[in-house]
Design an enzyme around this catalytic site. Structure first.
Site, mmCIF file in Angstrom:
data_model
loop_
_atom_site.group_PDB
_atom_site.id
_atom_site.type_symbol
_atom_site.label_atom_id
_atom_site.label_comp_id
_atom_site.label_asym_id
_atom_site.label_seq_id
_atom_site.Cartn_x
_atom_site.Cartn_y
_atom_site.Cartn_z
ATOM 1 N N GLU A 34 0.863 -1.183 0.000
ATOM 2 C CA GLU A 34 0.000 0.000 0.000
ATOM 3 C C GLU A 34 0.899 1.232 0.000
ATOM 4 O O GLU A 34 1.599 1.486 0.977
ATOM 5 C CB GLU A 34 -0.867 0.064 1.257
ATOM 6 C CG GLU A 34 -2.007 -0.903 1.343
ATOM 7 C CD GLU A 34 -2.841 -0.639 2.597
ATOM 8 O OE1 GLU A 34 -3.080 0.545 2.927
ATOM 9 O OE2 GLU A 34 -3.226 -1.604 3.259
ATOM 10 N N ASP A 45 -6.719 6.906 10.467
ATOM 11 C CA ASP A 45 -5.381 6.536 10.936
ATOM 12 C C ASP A 45 -5.074 7.139 12.298
ATOM 13 O O ASP A 45 -5.529 8.233 12.637
ATOM 14 C CB ASP A 45 -4.331 6.981 9.914
ATOM 15 C CG ASP A 45 -4.411 6.176 8.634
ATOM 16 O OD1 ASP A 45 -4.286 4.943 8.724
ATOM 17 O OD2 ASP A 45 -4.623 6.756 7.559
#
EC number: 4.2.1.20
Length: 246
Positions: A34, A45
């Site tokens: 990724e 996140d």
């Protein structure tokens, strides 16, 4: 063999480093990479990846950096672009997918793109033979799971807990895993809170793991040289790949 997906922040600290790290991760057991697109408000996140995003932006990250890195690794490494919808929207989804085709990028992971909204882009993803990864959370009801996963491709991103990446929570996912398996044969990978200590347990009953914060924290360690960062992250990847397949 269970798969290992690795998230890294593009261009932190620079493009050449990201390319070198990507190849080293491939050599040490990473199956899919990724490439994180730095963004100012990475809502899914935790503090580690958020800090990495902000540092990359402060260093001057631009989308051309993502494309430069991708042009050097996409034909050798199975790569996905992971980012938030804002950059995709402003650059243009079709323009992004044209670039993905040019650099042999497999597709996208866009955490803040709701499923119903993502469907408006299905025709474009099919046109360029790219995949937008499907998310399923522990809170997803069974009737919703069928809708989400029945046309999923490449893999399903199973969120290990409700919250943000890197916080290391634990939830019983056996029922939701069973429900997902009822509707699809698409491989199921688990992410959020996966590291060398938790990976073996989290990998149980799924097909792979997705690791981000455990790698990125070493990108932020200023006591390490760039070569030491690559060595440390690669060794960690190797350890995780072994652990999930024991």
């Amino acid at each position: 063999m269970k798969k290992l997906v690795a998230y890294i922040t593009t261009s932190l600290p620079n493009n050449d480093f990201t390319v070198d790290l990507a190849y080293s991760l491939k050599e040490n057991g990473v199956d899919i990479l990724e490439l994180g697109i730095p963004f100012s408000d990475p809502v899914a996140d935790g503090p580690i990846i958020e800090k990495a995003n902000l540092l990359a932006l402060q260093n001057g990250f631009r989308l051309n950096d993502l494309f430069e890195v991708s042009s050097k690794i996409g034909h050798d490494i199975d790569t996905l672009w992971m980012g938030y919808m804002n950059p995709f929207y402003h650059y243009g989804m079709e323009e992004f997918l044209k670039k993905a085709q040019e650099y042999n990028i497999s597709g996208t992971i866009i955490p803040d793109l709701p499923f119903e909204m993502s469907q408006k882009y299905d025709e474009l993803f099919n046109k360029y033979n790219k995949t937008n990864i499907t998310f399923v959370a522990p809170t997803t009801p069974k009737n919703r799971i069928k809708t989400l996963v029945e046309n999923s491709k490449k893999f399903i991103y199973m969120v290990a807990y409700a919250g943000i990446t890197g916080s290391g929570k634990s939830e019983d996912l056996s029922e939701i895993i069973k429900n997902i398996r009822e509707y699809t044969q698409t491989p199921l990978y688990i992410g959020f809170g996966v590291d060398e200590k938790t990976c073996k347990e989290k990998a149980r009953n799924v097909d792979g793991v997705i690791v981000g914060s455990a790698f990125v924290k070493h990108l932020l360690d200023n006591s390490l040289s760039n070569s030491e960062k690559i060595s440390k992250i690669s060794q960690l990847a190797k350890e995780i790949k072994i652990n999930i397949n024991e």
